[in-house]
Motif scaffolding. Structure first.
Motif, short mmCIF file in Angstrom:
data_model
loop_
_atom_site.label_atom_id
_atom_site.label_comp_id
_atom_site.label_asym_id
_atom_site.label_seq_id
_atom_site.Cartn_x
_atom_site.Cartn_y
_atom_site.Cartn_z
N ALA A 38 0.83 -1.20 0.00
CA ALA A 38 0.00 0.00 0.00
C ALA A 38 0.87 1.25 0.00
O ALA A 38 0.60 2.21 -0.74
CB ALA A 38 -0.93 -0.01 1.21
N VAL A 39 1.93 1.26 0.81
CA VAL A 39 2.81 2.43 0.87
C VAL A 39 3.52 2.62 -0.45
O VAL A 39 3.63 3.74 -0.96
CB VAL A 39 3.82 2.28 2.04
N LEU A 40 4.02 1.55 -1.04
CA LEU A 40 4.70 1.65 -2.33
C LEU A 40 3.74 2.13 -3.41
O LEU A 40 4.09 2.96 -4.25
CB LEU A 40 5.32 0.31 -2.70
N GLY A 41 2.49 1.64 -3.38
CA GLY A 41 1.48 2.12 -4.32
C GLY A 41 1.19 3.60 -4.13
O GLY A 41 1.03 4.34 -5.11
N LEU A 42 1.14 4.04 -2.88
CA LEU A 42 0.92 5.47 -2.60
C LEU A 42 2.08 6.32 -3.12
O LEU A 42 1.86 7.37 -3.75
CB LEU A 42 0.75 5.69 -1.10
N VAL A 43 3.30 5.89 -2.87
CA VAL A 43 4.47 6.66 -3.32
C VAL A 43 4.49 6.76 -4.83
O VAL A 43 4.65 7.86 -5.40
CB VAL A 43 5.78 6.02 -2.78
N ILE A 44 4.30 5.64 -5.50
CA ILE A 44 4.32 5.65 -6.97
C ILE A 44 3.14 6.47 -7.50
O ILE A 44 3.28 7.24 -8.47
CB ILE A 44 4.28 4.21 -7.52
N GLY A 45 1.97 6.35 -6.84
CA GLY A 45 0.80 7.11 -7.28
C GLY A 45 0.99 8.60 -7.12
O GLY A 45 0.67 9.39 -8.03
N TYR A 46 1.53 9.03 -5.96
CA TYR A 46 1.78 10.46 -5.77
C TYR A 46 2.84 10.98 -6.72
O TYR A 46 2.74 12.10 -7.23
CB TYR A 46 2.18 10.75 -4.31
#
Length: 148
Positions: free
Chosen positions: A125-133
């Motif tokens: 989830a954190v990696l998805g958030l970082v890549i998404g942002y």
């Protein structure tokens, strides 16, 4: 060496466990129980449980923390694997594919579910958030450059 109350209690625990397992009859248990109360030394206690799977210590040991011998301790249940949150994986995949906004939204929802339900997958989830942002910032920059 003289035995203390804790030593008598450990010996009684061994006798209780042996009685519960069917190793002692009611009469044997009662006789040994009375003998434990009258015992004054480790040797006297050791004789009372010598024919049982576990007995009292032969000498006092400061490292023993449990009053019940390990033989009679309950077996701990095997650890269960925690379930991975699906939305965390969706967030990571959406971020890697280039769908920045869905990656951010599903990442935040996944992190809330992970905390609430004690699940695995926080790293996704954190990696998805970082890549998404990062993707959102990239596309915002591209739009601003295009307008200028």
């Amino acid at each position: 060496m003289r035995a203390g109350h804790a030593d008598r209690d450990r010996t009684l625990d061994v006798l209780k466990a042996a009685f519960a397992e069917g190793r002692l009859t009611v009469q044997e248990y009662e006789q040994r129980h009375e003998a434990v109360a009258a015992a004054q030394t480790y040797g006297q206690l050791a004789v009372l449980v010598a024919d049982l799977p576990s007995g009292p210590m032969t000498a006092p040991s400061p490292t023993v923390a449990t009053p019940v011998p390990a033989t009679f301790m309950p077996v701990p249940p095997p650890p269960q694997a925690r379930q991975t949150n699906v939305l965390a994986v969706v967030s990571l995949v959406a971020g890697l594919v280039g769908l920045s906004a869905p990656a951010v939204v599903t990442g935040h929802i996944a992190r809330a579910e992970i905390r609430r339900r004690n699940m695995d997958g926080d790293w996704a989830a954190v990696l998805g958030l970082v890549i998404g942002y990062l993707g959102c910032a990239f596309w915002t920059l591209m739009i601003l450059i295009g307008l200028a």
